[in-house]
Write a protein that holds these residues in place. Structure first.
Motif, PDB file in Angstrom:
ATOM      1  N   GLY A  26       0.807  -1.215   0.000  1.00  0.00           N
ATOM      2  CA  GLY A  26       0.000   0.000   0.000  1.00  0.00           C
ATOM      3  C   GLY A  26       0.836   1.259   0.000  1.00  0.00           C
ATOM      4  O   GLY A  26       0.385   2.305   0.456  1.00  0.00           O
ATOM      5  N   LEU A  27       2.067   1.152  -0.532  1.00  0.00           N
ATOM      6  CA  LEU A  27       2.991   2.283  -0.547  1.00  0.00           C
ATOM      7  C   LEU A  27       3.421   2.622  -1.961  1.00  0.00           C
ATOM      8  O   LEU A  27       3.209   1.843  -2.888  1.00  0.00           O
ATOM      9  N   ARG A  28       4.056   3.790  -2.101  1.00  0.00           N
ATOM     10  CA  ARG A  28       4.638   4.225  -3.373  1.00  0.00           C
ATOM     11  C   ARG A  28       5.984   4.861  -3.069  1.00  0.00           C
ATOM     12  O   ARG A  28       6.218   5.306  -1.944  1.00  0.00           O
ATOM     13  N   PRO A  29       6.911   4.923  -4.034  1.00  0.00           N
ATOM     14  CA  PRO A  29       8.219   5.522  -3.750  1.00  0.00           C
ATOM     15  C   PRO A  29       8.119   6.972  -3.298  1.00  0.00           C
ATOM     16  O   PRO A  29       8.916   7.431  -2.479  1.00  0.00           O
ATOM     17  N   GLY A  30       7.161   7.709  -3.814  1.00  0.00           N
ATOM     18  CA  GLY A  30       6.954   9.076  -3.352  1.00  0.00           C
ATOM     19  C   GLY A  30       8.108  10.012  -3.627  1.00  0.00           C
ATOM     20  O   GLY A  30       8.394  10.890  -2.818  1.00  0.00           O
ATOM     21  N   GLY A  31       8.802   9.840  -4.731  1.00  0.00           N
ATOM     22  CA  GLY A  31       9.900  10.730  -5.087  1.00  0.00           C
ATOM     23  C   GLY A  31      11.234  10.340  -4.490  1.00  0.00           C
ATOM     24  O   GLY A  31      12.240  11.000  -4.746  1.00  0.00           O
ATOM     25  N   ARG A  59       5.792   6.488   0.763  1.00  0.00           N
ATOM     26  CA  ARG A  59       4.585   7.175   1.205  1.00  0.00           C
ATOM     27  C   ARG A  59       3.361   6.318   0.885  1.00  0.00           C
ATOM     28  O   ARG A  59       3.416   5.469   0.001  1.00  0.00           O
ATOM     29  N   PRO A  60       2.248   6.572   1.540  1.00  0.00           N
ATOM     30  CA  PRO A  60       1.035   5.804   1.235  1.00  0.00           C
ATOM     31  C   PRO A  60       0.540   6.095  -0.186  1.00  0.00           C
ATOM     32  O   PRO A  60       0.729   7.201  -0.709  1.00  0.00           O
ATOM     33  N   VAL A  61      -0.106   5.110  -0.780  1.00  0.00           N
ATOM     34  CA  VAL A  61      -0.683   5.275  -2.112  1.00  0.00           C
ATOM     35  C   VAL A  61      -1.842   6.261  -2.007  1.00  0.00           C
ATOM     36  O   VAL A  61      -2.615   6.225  -1.055  1.00  0.00           O
TER      37      VAL A  61
END
Length: 111
Positions: A26-31, A59-61
């Motif tokens: 449920g995460l993303r790299p977020g930059g 970071r969260p999706v």
């Protein structure tokens, strides 16, 4: 220019994950930058490569908004409409055919 550390398949340290593993959490790299590379060897071919990100910086999706959901449904519906006969094929039209299977199988379109 610094090079990335390279780890073999299943030997990456704890705290690092691929994009798909982040998504499953449920995460993303977020930059956050790529911190390492994972290589899976293959016979007689180049190895498969995946990039690794730090889980603690992820970071969260972002949640799906109603507008995004509507746009996605519209795009998926467009991929199901056969350009030849104009009917909903009930499945995504294969790009290799460019039309639904019944239209591709007609003698006029067969190669």
């Amino acid at each position: 220019m610094a090079s990335l550390p390279v780890y073999r398949w299943h030997l990456a340290p704890e705290g690092l994950a691929t994009f798909r593993q982040l998504r499953a959490l449920g995460l993303r790299p977020g930059g956050s930058p790529v911190v390492a590379q994972l290589e899976r060897p293959r016979r007689r071919r180049e190895p498969l490569v995946a990039y690794l990100y730090r889980i603690d910086l992820a970071r969260p999706v972002r949640p799906m908004t109603p507008a995004k959901r509507a746009a996605l449904a519209k795009a998926n519906a467009a991929r199901r409409i056969c350009p030849q006969c104009g009917r909903d094929a009930g499945y995504r039209i294969p790009p290799s055919l460019g039309m639904c299977v019944p239209c591709a199988d007609t003698p006029a379109h067969a190669a």
